[in-house]
Scaffold this active site. Structure first.
Site, PDB file in Angstrom:
ATOM      1  N   LYS A  38      88.114  26.513  34.588  1.00 16.22           N
ATOM      2  CA  LYS A  38      86.833  25.797  34.435  1.00 16.22           C
ATOM      3  C   LYS A  38      87.015  24.584  33.511  1.00 16.22           C
ATOM      4  O   LYS A  38      87.995  24.518  32.754  1.00 16.22           O
ATOM      5  CB  LYS A  38      85.777  26.754  33.869  1.00 16.22           C
ATOM      6  N   ARG A 136      74.407  37.375  27.987  1.00 17.25           N
ATOM      7  CA  ARG A 136      74.406  36.035  28.559  1.00 17.25           C
ATOM      8  C   ARG A 136      73.962  36.141  30.016  1.00 17.25           C
ATOM      9  O   ARG A 136      72.859  35.738  30.343  1.00 17.25           O
ATOM     10  CB  ARG A 136      75.801  35.404  28.410  1.00 17.25           C
ATOM     11  N   TYR A 273      84.892   1.303   8.956  1.00 14.86           N
ATOM     12  CA  TYR A 273      83.434   1.384   8.787  1.00 14.86           C
ATOM     13  C   TYR A 273      83.070   2.239   7.586  1.00 14.86           C
ATOM     14  O   TYR A 273      83.667   3.292   7.367  1.00 14.86           O
ATOM     15  CB  TYR A 273      82.800   2.043  10.019  1.00 14.86           C
ATOM     16  N   MET A 322      85.464   4.141  17.553  1.00 10.10           N
ATOM     17  CA  MET A 322      85.333   4.607  18.930  1.00 10.10           C
ATOM     18  C   MET A 322      86.673   4.610  19.669  1.00 10.10           C
ATOM     19  O   MET A 322      86.996   5.561  20.377  1.00 10.10           O
ATOM     20  CB  MET A 322      84.318   3.751  19.689  1.00 10.10           C
TER      21      MET A 322
HETATM   22  C1  LIG Z   1      85.732  31.021  29.888  1.00  8.16           C
HETATM   23  C2  LIG Z   1      85.770  32.415  30.306  1.00  8.16           C
HETATM   24  C3  LIG Z   1      86.969  33.136  30.264  1.00  8.16           C
HETATM   25  C4  LIG Z   1      88.246  32.574  29.680  1.00  8.16           C
HETATM   26  O1  LIG Z   1      88.155  32.551  28.284  1.00  8.16           O
HETATM   27  P1  LIG Z   1      89.461  32.315  27.367  1.00  8.16           P
HETATM   28  O2  LIG Z   1      89.021  32.710  26.015  1.00  8.16           O
HETATM   29  O3  LIG Z   1      89.822  30.881  27.487  1.00  8.16           O
HETATM   30  O4  LIG Z   1      90.521  33.194  27.905  1.00  8.16           O
HETATM   31  C5  LIG Z   1      86.961  34.414  30.771  1.00  8.16           C
HETATM   32  N1  LIG Z   1      85.836  34.972  31.285  1.00  8.16           N
HETATM   33  C6  LIG Z   1      84.660  34.309  31.316  1.00  8.16           C
HETATM   34  C7  LIG Z   1      83.457  34.983  31.885  1.00  8.16           C
HETATM   35  C8  LIG Z   1      84.577  33.027  30.813  1.00  8.16           C
HETATM   36  O5  LIG Z   1      83.402  32.393  30.833  1.00  8.16           O
END
Ligand SMILES: *Cc1c(COP(=O)(O)O)cnc(C)c1O
Length: 383
Positions: A38, A136, A273, A322
């Site tokens: 992801k 969640r 800055y 930036m």
């Molecule tokens: C992001 C995620 C993972 C992976 O998490 P890591 O800590 O990077 O291994 C696994 N399961 C779910 C449901 C997630 O949202």
């Protein structure tokens, strides 16, 4: 992927992924790996990482959304893909067309998906999400409330093929006794759900619960899959958190910038800055071409964050801008415009880690990696 760089770039060591996968496999025994890619694989390149992982034999990928799943399909990834999060109903058709597996975030949601599948006379692949304590997504199955009937109902909905079941750990990174007891209890709740499904004559399908810290601290739970993101990238969230196992991971990301200018400033002059850095003696300053728009958070300014110049640790001075920031290179001889500075990675026998940035920005490596912005090219490290 760009073959040349301009101002700031990362280099990804895709071949180290295979090594990291082997290290994960040592920890989890027969459990298979679902590669979590992801958020563009936390900035490492989702399709590129998925291809390498597929070459390592990984046959399941996890993403957060349907657009991320489509990116993988467009990139030629044919393995199974699980969307861990919510897909809005107007995008349900992609699940069918692209053969994508959807998490059931609630029973109500599962019913909508079931109605859609029936309306198009098709079948949608799903994994049941059970909420054992993260609160969640998923059907709640905790001591206070065990919605077993709702889980049975999901498995029986027409048009859905529930092929797996999963849950998630909120404190698998913490070895304190309360967190350990909490996580252990989640594992028991999850196993209880799977057993009750079997007693009811339903096949739970593929069972998975471990994220990266779940793998490091709870190792071989005898699940069908585990879900590492960070670990195959060769890092943990925070180097200072103790873990049970001692794996040998190789971080796959290095981050570089060019020096655009080197000059001396006099004692008493200020830099950047806000004029938060004042030279206490004559100081040699290098301007480097990386800034907060590249993901080097402004909050790490004036905290002594170090980068490597000619293999020597040199502090960033003054506010990060930036697109640029300044570095004290007084102690490095022969620094020139065009020299390469290491923000994360190795140069000579010195190493700077992503963890140093995360610590100074009060964050974790997950976020620091994701924050490296899309304008920073990801180059493939040559073997
Ligand atoms: C992001 C995620 C993972 C992976 O998490 P890591 O800590 O990077 O291994 C696994 N399961 C779910 C449901 C997630 O949202």
């Amino acid at each position: 992927m760009l073959e040349s760089y301009s101002r700031s770039w990362t280099e990804i060591n895709y071949s180290a992924i295979a090594h990291n996968v082997k290290e994960i496999q040592k920890l989890v025994g027969k459990t298979k790996i679902m590669g979590i890619v992801k958020a563009n694989a936390y900035g490492h390149g989702d399709v590129e990482c998925a291809r390498v992982l597929a070459d390592c034999g990984i046959d399941f990928f996890g993403v957060s959304s349907v657009d991320e799943a489509l990116r993988l399909r467009q990139g030629g990834i044919r393995e199974s893909i699980l969307i861990l999060g919510y897909t809005p109903p107007e995008h349900f058709h992609y699940l069918v067309e692209k053969q994508i597996t959807q998490s059931l975030v609630s029973l109500e949601y599962a019913k909508k998906l079931s109605a859609y599948a029936q309306s198009v006379q098709n079948c949608i692949h799903c994994h049941c999400k059970v909420d054992t304590g993260m609160n969640r997504t998923g059907i709640i199955y905790q001591d206070q409330e065990k919605n077993m009937e709702a889980i049975f109902e999901e498995y029986r909905l027409p048009g859905l093929k529930v092929e797996g079941i999963f849950s998630h750990f909120p404190v698998s990174d913490d070895l304190g006794s309360e967190s350990k007891a909490f996580t252990q209890h989640q594992i028991e709740l999850f196993q209880e759900v799977c057993n009750r499904l079997k007693s009811e004559g339903l096949d739970p399908g593929l069972r998975h619960i471990q994220n990266s810290y779940g793998i490091l601290n709870y190792q071989d739970l005898g699940m069908d899959y585990c879900r590492p993101g960070l670990l195959y990238m060769g890092v943990t969230s925070d180097d200072e958190i103790p873990i049970v196992s001692q794996p040998d991971f190789i971080p796959i990301l290095s981050w570089y910038a060019n020096i655009s200018l080197v000059k001396w400033i006099h004692k008493g002059q200020t830099v950047s800055y806000g004029r938060h850095f004042t030279a206490i003696k004559d100081t040699k300053v290098a301007t480097i071409s990386v800034g907060y728009a590249d993901g080097l958070h402004r909050i790490v300014s004036n905290q002594g964050l170090e980068v490597l110049v000619h293999g020597k640790r040199c502090p960033i001075i003054g506010n990060i801008c930036m697109d640029q920031c300044m570095v004290d290179v007084t102690n490095v001889a022969d620094v020139q415009e065009g020299d390469i500075v290491v923000i994360v990675g190795q140069q000579g026998d010195q190493k700077v880690t992503i963890d140093e940035i995360s610590r100074k920005s009060h964050s974790i490596n997950n976020e620091t990696l994701c924050a490296i912005s899309s304008r920073v090219p990801r180059l493939r490290k040559r073997d």
